[in-house]
Design a protein around this motif. Structure first.
Motif, PDB file in Angstrom:
ATOM      1  N   ILE A   6      47.605 112.267   7.113  1.00  0.00           N
ATOM      2  CA  ILE A   6      48.447 113.371   7.582  1.00  0.00           C
ATOM      3  C   ILE A   6      48.742 113.157   9.056  1.00  0.00           C
ATOM      4  O   ILE A   6      47.826 113.109   9.888  1.00  0.00           O
ATOM      5  CB  ILE A   6      47.767 114.727   7.367  1.00  0.00           C
ATOM      6  N   THR A  10      55.441 115.690  14.433  1.00  0.00           N
ATOM      7  CA  THR A  10      56.609 115.909  13.575  1.00  0.00           C
ATOM      8  C   THR A  10      57.557 114.714  13.526  1.00  0.00           C
ATOM      9  O   THR A  10      58.631 114.821  12.943  1.00  0.00           O
ATOM     10  CB  THR A  10      57.402 117.136  14.069  1.00  0.00           C
ATOM     11  N   LEU A  35      51.965 111.987   5.055  1.00  0.00           N
ATOM     12  CA  LEU A  35      52.749 113.213   5.179  1.00  0.00           C
ATOM     13  C   LEU A  35      52.899 113.556   6.653  1.00  0.00           C
ATOM     14  O   LEU A  35      51.984 113.332   7.450  1.00  0.00           O
ATOM     15  CB  LEU A  35      52.068 114.369   4.446  1.00  0.00           C
ATOM     16  N   ALA A  37      53.754 116.440   9.669  1.00  0.00           N
ATOM     17  CA  ALA A  37      53.642 117.874   9.924  1.00  0.00           C
ATOM     18  C   ALA A  37      54.997 118.551   9.768  1.00  0.00           C
ATOM     19  O   ALA A  37      56.001 118.081  10.315  1.00  0.00           O
ATOM     20  CB  ALA A  37      53.099 118.116  11.324  1.00  0.00           C
ATOM     21  N   PRO A  38      55.063 119.679   9.045  1.00  0.00           N
ATOM     22  CA  PRO A  38      56.336 120.378   8.850  1.00  0.00           C
ATOM     23  C   PRO A  38      56.764 121.189  10.065  1.00  0.00           C
ATOM     24  O   PRO A  38      57.892 121.654  10.136  1.00  0.00           O
ATOM     25  CB  PRO A  38      56.052 121.287   7.654  1.00  0.00           C
ATOM     26  N   THR A  57      48.232 120.352  10.054  1.00  0.00           N
ATOM     27  CA  THR A  57      47.433 119.438   9.236  1.00  0.00           C
ATOM     28  C   THR A  57      46.646 120.208   8.183  1.00  0.00           C
ATOM     29  O   THR A  57      46.553 119.787   7.022  1.00  0.00           O
ATOM     30  CB  THR A  57      46.472 118.628  10.128  1.00  0.00           C
ATOM     31  N   GLN A  59      47.434 122.990   6.780  1.00  0.00           N
ATOM     32  CA  GLN A  59      48.334 123.456   5.724  1.00  0.00           C
ATOM     33  C   GLN A  59      48.638 122.345   4.725  1.00  0.00           C
ATOM     34  O   GLN A  59      48.562 122.549   3.506  1.00  0.00           O
ATOM     35  CB  GLN A  59      49.629 123.981   6.339  1.00  0.00           C
ATOM     36  N   LEU A  60      48.953 121.150   5.239  1.00  0.00           N
ATOM     37  CA  LEU A  60      49.236 120.028   4.341  1.00  0.00           C
ATOM     38  C   LEU A  60      47.994 119.613   3.558  1.00  0.00           C
ATOM     39  O   LEU A  60      48.074 119.298   2.367  1.00  0.00           O
ATOM     40  CB  LEU A  60      49.776 118.837   5.139  1.00  0.00           C
ATOM     41  N   GLU A  63      47.321 121.941   0.706  1.00  0.00           N
ATOM     42  CA  GLU A  63      48.294 121.784  -0.373  1.00  0.00           C
ATOM     43  C   GLU A  63      48.079 120.519  -1.190  1.00  0.00           C
ATOM     44  O   GLU A  63      48.375 120.501  -2.391  1.00  0.00           O
ATOM     45  CB  GLU A  63      49.709 121.769   0.210  1.00  0.00           C
ATOM     46  N   HIS A  64      47.561 119.445  -0.582  1.00  0.00           N
ATOM     47  CA  HIS A  64      47.600 118.139  -1.244  1.00  0.00           C
ATOM     48  C   HIS A  64      46.260 117.429  -1.404  1.00  0.00           C
ATOM     49  O   HIS A  64      46.157 116.512  -2.218  1.00  0.00           O
ATOM     50  CB  HIS A  64      48.534 117.201  -0.461  1.00  0.00           C
TER      51      HIS A  64
END
Length: 248
Positions: A6, A10, A35, A37-38, A57, A59-60, A63-64
């Motif tokens: 991760i 961004t 992935l 960062a959104p 980080t 949050q991702l 989720e995954h």
């Protein structure tokens, strides 16, 4: 084996550098995913930016992470690493932690080469938090404007090498750690050009993550890295809420 990296920054082009080095470093049969960062900043340099990156980080990861055998925080400074280790069901490491662990096996005095003067104080605090403060010979960093974060290697390779050479000659460094995801893969280019070993954070993290996953050490049920105590919460993303509510 599947490893999730991760990028708490961004910048997608930096994620591409991370992915390329991770794929080169992974063992045959290991699948790596990166992935980005959104939300957050293009490149973390300060404590507050690290705070933002840590939440992105988290949050991702929430989720995954369940779909992977290990997770890597793919930014030097490891934003959020300790917190993720409390809640994720798989091993977690980060670029700084893994690079220092690798350097520890190669020499006693460690110098870090970074791309920003501002970043040095935060890096030093992170190194000290891992217990490597007495081993740190120096942190040397570029002191010039950067036209683009993903082009640092191409534009400043000679200056970065010169910093590493000075760390060896003037600071007594026995191992060089190249700091930051934008420098992922540069250690390969410098191999043989410096008189001491050079360590890359991404490759170290991937290899250490593979080892941790293969060892199957189990999750802590006691101590400071046990799951946080159950308590009411509100306003959290669904994935983070589920993570906090998972069985102890």
């Amino acid at each position: 084996m599947r490893i999730l990296l991760i990028n708490p920054n961004t910048t997608d082009s930096v994620s591409a550098l991370i992915r390329a080095e991770a794929q080169r470093s992974a063992s045959p049969g290991t699948e790596v995913e990166v992935l980005t960062a959104p939300f957050g900043v293009a490149y973390i340099e300060t404590r507050f930016e690290a705070l933002i990156g840590a939440y992105a980080t988290a949050q991702l990861a929430a989720e995954h992470a369940a779909n992977y055998d290990a997770v890597v925080v793919a930014a030097f400074g490891d934003p959020g690493l300790s917190g993720l280790r409390e809640v994720l069901p798989v091993p977690v490491t980060g670029m700084t932690e893994a690079a220092l662990a690798s350097a520890h096996l190669l020499g006693h005095r460690i110098s870090i080469i970074a791309i920003s003067q501002r970043i040095q104080a935060w890096y030093r605090e992170v190194v000290e938090s891992y217990g490597f403060g007495p081993r740190l010979a120096s942190i040397r960093a570029l002191d010039r404007p950067l036209s683009g974060i993903s082009s640092v290697q191409e534009e400043h390779a000679q200056a970065l090498q010169a910093l590493a050479e000075r760390a060896v000659a003037e600071d007594g460094a026995e191992v060089i750690v190249l700091a930051g995801a934008p420098l992922a893969g540069l250690a390969r280019s410098l191999h043989g050009w410096l008189p001491v070993p050079v360590v890359d954070g991404v490759s170290s993290a991937v290899r250490h993550a593979e080892t941790l996953a293969a060892l199957k050490p189990g999750r802590p049920r006691q101590g400071s890295f046990a799951m946080p105590p159950a308590k009411p919460h509100r306003g959290l993303p669904d994935a983070i809420a589920r993570l906090l509510d998972s069985p102890r």
